[in-house]
Design a protein around this motif. Structure first.
Motif: not given
Length: 374
Positions: A27, A31-32, A55-58, A61-62, A64, A152
């Motif tokens: 995407c 990162l958060y 928190q990683i967009p993957y 999904n996210t 954590t 995922y």
């Protein structure tokens, strides 16, 4: 308040570098970091926290993970806690070279570890695939074109089987899109296809296409972005190239349409000269002319669609004398004028001129009588 305000400065420097990483995974999102805490037996205060969640967009999904530093020994590498949703992901420390060779002086050390962990996580998720989905994954890779893929597995619940997401970056070239269409929309151009398999046997498949904001704007919004349904018994090796080709064709139409609109406007400038009231010299999608026929004046507004010349321009004549009972100038939409997408801009303008010379007298009679032509 910023999460960095709560972190120990020796930890915060790694997090600050990590948060600057704005291109993570397929995407390409940021990162958060959240939920800062301290491992000390004291009341949490500013600048003392040494653990947090990332928190990683993957793959749609996210993911954590919890990252744990020791502010009493800030040069030591961090530990990680992975959640139950990670389906047994527990890499050996020796596999993560950037963790084994942790460099406390390098503020990007945590970033390097996260990147490496993500690579290991991606491979872990791939190994969970059943035979059918493993075939789908390998078939895409073997094309040599679709290689940026994330997989995922969501957790199996009582209401149904595990859902497996394939997140695929489509290698569409957006570089030739005219600058005016994208200059006000920051961010990387991207087209991402999310394909959700409701089970490992791939008996139910749901595809969704996601575009970066400026690409969606360029292609005319979500209404223009319908992708074909995934057919029962189909496979990604056939479906994904079809979606990619659809996008490539749309982009090609946009690029060619811009050049054709420019040619079209230029032809009207040439044919009508000083009759031009205004035109869009950046997007070339509209022009207005003051037409004169036997001392009767009216305004022609031309709107040129995004997918010109496939789609025909919109002509509207507007009286400068007569108004409707609602106080608006009488106008008429011209629908049946001669048009072919195969004509040159010059021929389109010339044929429009001949047609309008014949059509304006009827518009004059109707507008003078207070009528409305549609």
């Amino acid at each position: 308040m910023d999460v960095l305000d709560f972190l120990d400065p020796q930890v915060g420097k790694y997090v600050d570098a990590l948060l600057r990483e704005n291109n993570v995974g397929v995407c390409g999102g940021p990162l958060y970091v959240s939920d800062p805490k301290t491992g000390r037996h004291t009341i949490a205060k500013k600048h003392c926290c040494d653990r947090f969640k990332i928190q990683i967009p993957y793959a749609g999904n996210t993911v954590t993970w919890q990252v744990i530093f020791d502010s009493m020994h800030p040069s030591d590498p961090p530990d990680f806690i992975f959640t139950d949703q990670d389906l047994g992901f527990m890499p050996e420390v020796e596999e993560i070279k950037s963790l084994v060779n942790w460099d406390a002086e390098d503020t990007k050390s945590l970033t390097l570890v996260i990147r490496e962990l993500l690579g290991t996580y991606k491979e872990h998720q791939r190994k969970l695939l059943g035979d059918r989905l493993q075939f789908e994954y390998n078939s895409l890779l073997e094309t040599g074109k679709f290689t940026d893929i994330e997989v995922y597995h969501s957790r199996k619940t009582a209401r149904g089987p595990t859902i497996v997401n394939f997140l695929i970056r489509l290698p569409v070239d957006f570089s030739n899109i005219p600058e005016f269409l994208v200059k006000d929309n920051p961010g990387e151009d991207a087209a991402i296809l999310l394909v959700s398999f409701q089970n490992q046997e791939a008996t139910k498949v749901s595809p969704q296409l996601y575009l970066s904001p400026r690409v969606e704007h360029v292609l005319g919004g979500s209404a223009s972005l319908r992708i074909p349904a995934f057919q029962n018994g189909g496979c990604l090796m056939d479906y994904v190239p079809n979606v990619c080709q659809l996008l490539e064709n749309m982009v090609d139409q946009i690029v060619k349409g811009f050049q054709k609109r420019k040619e079209y406007i230029s032809a009207f400038l040439s044919h009508y000269g000083r009759a031009i009231l205004e035109y869009d010299a950046e997007t070339f999608n509209r022009i207005s002319l003051l037409l004169d026929h036997s001392d009767f004046y009216c305004i022609l507004h031309i709107s040129i669609p995004t997918f010109f010349p496939r789609d025909q321009p919109h002509f509207e004549l507007q009286s400068i004398y007569n108004m409707t009972t609602y106080g608006k100038l009488i106008s008429a939409i011209v629908k049946e004028y001669p048009y072919s997408p195969r004509w040159s801009g010059n021929e389109m303008a010339e044929r429009a001129r001949v047609f309008l010379d014949q059509w304006i007298p009827e518009f004059k009679r109707t507008s003078m009588s207070g009528g409305r032509m549609r």
